[in-house]
Motif scaffolding. Structure first.
Motif, short mmCIF file in Angstrom:
data_model
loop_
_atom_site.label_atom_id
_atom_site.label_comp_id
_atom_site.label_asym_id
_atom_site.label_seq_id
_atom_site.Cartn_x
_atom_site.Cartn_y
_atom_site.Cartn_z
N ILE A 1 0.84 -1.20 0.00
CA ILE A 1 0.00 0.00 0.00
C ILE A 1 0.88 1.25 0.00
O ILE A 1 2.01 1.24 0.50
N ASN A 2 0.35 2.31 -0.58
CA ASN A 2 1.02 3.60 -0.58
C ASN A 2 -0.06 4.66 -0.78
O ASN A 2 -1.26 4.34 -0.84
N HIS A 3 0.35 5.92 -0.88
CA HIS A 3 -0.63 7.01 -0.98
C HIS A 3 -0.07 8.04 -1.96
O HIS A 3 1.09 8.45 -1.84
N ARG A 4 -0.87 8.42 -2.94
CA ARG A 4 -0.42 9.38 -3.93
C ARG A 4 0.04 10.70 -3.30
O ARG A 4 1.00 11.31 -3.76
N LYS A 5 -0.64 11.13 -2.23
CA LYS A 5 -0.24 12.40 -1.60
C LYS A 5 1.11 12.29 -0.91
O LYS A 5 1.89 13.24 -0.88
N VAL A 6 1.39 11.12 -0.32
CA VAL A 6 2.70 10.90 0.28
C VAL A 6 3.78 10.96 -0.80
O VAL A 6 4.80 11.66 -0.66
N GLY B 1 -1.28 12.89 3.42
CA GLY B 1 -1.19 11.48 3.06
C GLY B 1 -0.80 10.61 4.24
O GLY B 1 -1.36 9.53 4.45
N LEU B 2 0.17 11.08 5.03
CA LEU B 2 0.60 10.29 6.19
C LEU B 2 -0.52 10.18 7.23
O LEU B 2 -0.70 9.12 7.84
N ASP B 3 -1.28 11.27 7.40
CA ASP B 3 -2.41 11.20 8.33
C ASP B 3 -3.43 10.16 7.86
O ASP B 3 -3.96 9.38 8.65
N LEU C 1 6.80 10.17 10.09
CA LEU C 1 6.17 11.30 10.81
C LEU C 1 7.21 12.09 11.61
O LEU C 1 6.96 13.22 12.03
N GLN C 2 8.39 11.49 11.85
CA GLN C 2 9.47 12.21 12.53
C GLN C 2 10.42 12.89 11.54
O GLN C 2 11.39 13.53 11.94
N ASP C 3 10.14 12.70 10.25
CA ASP C 3 10.96 13.33 9.20
C ASP C 3 10.44 14.76 9.03
O ASP C 3 9.42 15.01 8.38
N GLU C 4 11.17 15.75 9.63
CA GLU C 4 10.64 17.11 9.69
C GLU C 4 10.39 17.71 8.32
O GLU C 4 9.40 18.41 8.11
N ALA C 5 11.31 17.46 7.38
CA ALA C 5 11.14 18.01 6.04
C ALA C 5 9.84 17.50 5.43
O ALA C 5 9.08 18.25 4.79
#
Lengths: 515, 515
Positions: free
Chosen positions: A168-173, A255-257, A241-245
């Motif tokens: 699975i993945n997300h286009r917005k990510v 996307g991560l949410d 989620l810890q990747d600040e950039a």
């Protein structure tokens, strides 16, 4: 047709098409039934659209692949084409039926592509798709999660436990991470397409395509590499989620949410452990707008481990492939083989292409039945499930024998068949008036029929017939069959059929879930 | 799609085609399942051929109707056409697969005819056929009788008891009686076609066509009239066998002997009483060579008698229609309505048109599912079988409610659904995070879902959920639902579903035989 005007026909099916007969047709029907039953369990309602559409409906939906569309000849009247997939006809139906604001629909039907057929690889010009889609405005990720639950039910019920993985993945990510890495806006889709090839070629080649063909800065490509080799579950989500950039990018954050919500829901559905969050999954079609997924399998390779062991989708702990990754490396991956067997995602803007006012968000999945069929068949052959590969499902062959002056007992055989049919049992008999007993046994054996019902003149006069299970070994107490009352024949036969099924065990698995 | 480049689509399906959705699609699927189950009970094996064939395969098979064939555009490569029926592709398959010397095959699929559609009458350009055919060299009339037995099973299981009649006749009887009456050899097929119109027009008109259009001697026509009004059973067969002129004709004699055998076998199959030997049945297609049959129904006319009474096919005792017969007279005939719902016969020479060396005799039947669907639907609506006309088959809607601070219990609803799905039950839930209770009940009602499973926070904490049957009247002991242990939910729900089904009785009839 007389001998004088002999006509020479080209006796074949058109290129890229084939006939389905015998045990292949039966096995494929069982796969359809299994899949349809899962769809119905989730409230799916059937939609059947015409095999051809007005040509303008299909125009502009498939990009370069539009050249693969089959057109009907202009014989006066409307200009039509054969459907290319089941998604565009569904979107056309939603746009036409504006009173339908939400629906779970399934559609199992043939689609048509004038591709160069590679029959040996299972790529045909006419092939089946099995689609399930949920249309409607709902709270985020709830229907998306149910689609993935449906995917797991389908493969579990097909007997593929531990033999498939769901990426699975997300286009917005994806779009967000490309932005963060420095991909210019106009290169996001081409770079996404290049990433999608990572399941077929090593990173070094994909990087070359990005830099040399698509003009991407080499440093940008190296930044992308860091991400697209990542695979995992909640651990990966938490580290991203810890990747600040990344979280500073609005698209990536949204996307991560979504992925976090999705994982919560997949957990509630009991299927989170079957998913692999895989940043290399990009999917070719342009119209996806949210979550995307692809189901992969070990394919027809012989099982390296016992069927009980579960080859899990790759976790992020697996050593990352470097730029020297090559095909040998990937060929050991049990989830890389014949390619994907199902795929899908969220497409929120397609219906609006037909009717902007009827815009309606959708999420769905399409199962590639021809590949599922080939893999399932190969497995059944390895497991020697002869019973599953029969061409018909007959329960009993009704036969007769007798000595000198034997009449053949045709009407008696017909009448006994009538009783079995009335009881819902599947029965056959020889169409010969006076068949020989060995011929009748041979016909039963060839059809894989499990039971013979044998009529003899003296026994019939006493109201009795003999039930004989086919293929019993010498010395078995019922080797010569069992005499039963004619009136009790359907019940006696049913009891024996049920008993035979319950001992057949694992090789019957598919039959049990689908019949 | 931006507002600036708005595209105007012709949002419709092509002329003569339609979408099938909702309860119509579900009912049609059940009809398919019912028919396929009967086919399988008789040892039928599925054959699926491509939707298009090489054009030369179809050429020369349909006479004048060839102009109705849909052609694919020449886009390079082979020249193809959409199939016109399922019989010619079956014959092509038999000719290609010369190792198959006998088979019982069934095929349920769409066929295509560029006819002027009469949608209101159910005549479409894309429609389904359900075919069962037996190919092979067998003793006379045995497979022919089994085909007719199959016809009765299909209509009985569709719930048409007493609502259909089966007309049977024999091409050799017809050809013989035309010879005996004095029809010249070259006029036999045209005169046969005229006779075939007797179910649509009175004798006077048919006679006019014979004499004025086809140049038949008036006296010959009057001799034909004497025969083609005859209908009956064994009584008719016996009286024809006493017709010295007829039995002196070799063709008629052979046909009558076949009919005698057929009646014996139909008797052994327990279905002779459903047949009407009808000398006016001729069938249009040229390729029939033996027994022919057509299944007729009262159609969608309201039942004049109770459903229990059995309107039998016409017997020979009915007063013969004279030359003053007219449409009013025929409209009282319960077996004349929408026309035939199934038809077929023996065709021994078709396979040889493809491959003279592979000649193989065949007999079969084709069910017109669109007509069967319309009539079945009208009956179910009259009987108000609301349950059968649902668009999905969901067993339970899982919902939740709570007071102030209610979270919506989404994950709990998902988890309860998971348990039901695992048990093979069909369940849905609202895709809203915090749905209101009335909305959830409304969704369940609209879907015709029979049971609600209701979650409350306190009850869930105690491991309990509520099962509530939808639509119970005030005062019913279970009106407010029953609290059950969560672990027992699947079992408790199954018990209630079974109980509900067994009381639903006759309106469930169709569902029971097909599910």
């Amino acid at each position: 047709m007389g001998k004088d005007n002999k006509v020479s026909f080209n006796l074949k099916t058109p290129k890229g098409t084939k006939d389905w007969a015998g045990s292949d047709a039966l096995l494929r029907d069982r796969i359809f039934t299994t899949i349809a039953n899962v769809f119905k369990r989730h409230g799916g309602t059937a939609l059947d659209t015409p095999v051809f559409e007005l040509r303008e409906i299909l125009a502009g939906k498939y990009g370069e692949d539009s050249k693969l569309i089959y057109d009907l000849q202009d014989q006066g009247g409307e200009i039509c084409s054969l459907r290319y997939d089941l998604t565009v006809p569904f979107a056309r139906w939603l746009a036409m039926n504006t009173d339908v604001r939400s629906i779970k629909r399934y559609h199992i039907a043939k689609v048509y592509r004038r591709d160069q057929p590679a029959v040996s690889k299972g790529r045909m010009r006419e092939f089946y798709q099995c689609d399930f889609d949920i249309a409607g405005q709902f709270d985020p990720m709830v229907p998306d999660a149910e689609i993935l639950r449906i995917v797991t039910e389908v493969f579990e019920e097909l007997g593929w436990q531990g033999r498939y993985g769901i990426k699975i993945n997300h286009r917005k990510v994806l779009d967000g991470l490309f932005e963060v890495c420095g991909v210019p806006q106009d290169k996001i889709r081409p770079i996404s397409s290049a990433v999608d090839k990572l399941d077929k070629m090593p990173w070094a080649e994909v990087r070359k395509e990005m830099v040399e063909e698509k003009g991407l800065d080499g440093e940008v490509a190296d930044r992308i590499e860091k991400y697209v080799n990542l695979k995992g579950g909640r651990d990966l989500l938490n580290s991203l989620l810890q990747d600040e950039a990344l979280v500073a990018n609005a698209s990536a954050k949204a996307g991560l949410d979504d992925m976090g919500l999705l994982m919560d829901y997949l957990d509630a559905f009991g299927v989170l452990d079957r998913m692999s969050f895989d940043l290399s999954l990009a999917r070719g079609l342009d119209y996806y707008t949210g979550v995307i997924y692809e189901i992969v399998t070990e394919g027809s390779a012989p099982p390296a481990q016992s069927a009980e062991e579960t080859p899990k989708p790759k976790s992020s702990k697996k050593s990352k492939k470097g730029s020297n990754g090559d095909d040998d490396d990937r060929s050991n991956d049990p989830t890389v083989g014949v390619g994907s067997v199902a795929a899908g995602g969220r497409y929120d803007n397609l219906v609006g292409m037909f009717q902007p006012k009827a815009q309606i968000p959708c999420v769905g999945v399409s199962f590639g039945v021809d590949r599922i069929f080939s893999i399932t068949k190969a497995r059944l052959e390895r497991e020697q499930s002869a019973d599953v590969l029969r061409s018909s499902e007959v329960d009993a062959f009704v036969m007769a024998f007798g000595g000198k002056g034997f009449t053949g007992m045709l009407k008696e055989r017909m009448s006994v068949c009538q009783g079995l049919w009335n009881a819902g049992l599947k029965a056959e008999f020889s169409y010969k008036v006076k068949p020989k007993l060995p011929q009748q046994f041979k016909a039963a054996e060839q059809g894989g029929v499990p039971f013979a019902v044998i009529l003899g003149e003296d026994e019939m006069a006493a109201g009795k017939v003999r039930i004989k299970e086919m293929g019993l070994e010498d010395g078995h107490p019922e080797k010569e069959g069992v005499l039963v009352d004619l009136t009790a024949l359907p019940t006696e036969l049913k009891t024996r059929l049920d008993a035979k099924k319950s001992v057949a065990g694992v090789t019957q698995q598919l039959e049990e879930v689908t019949v």
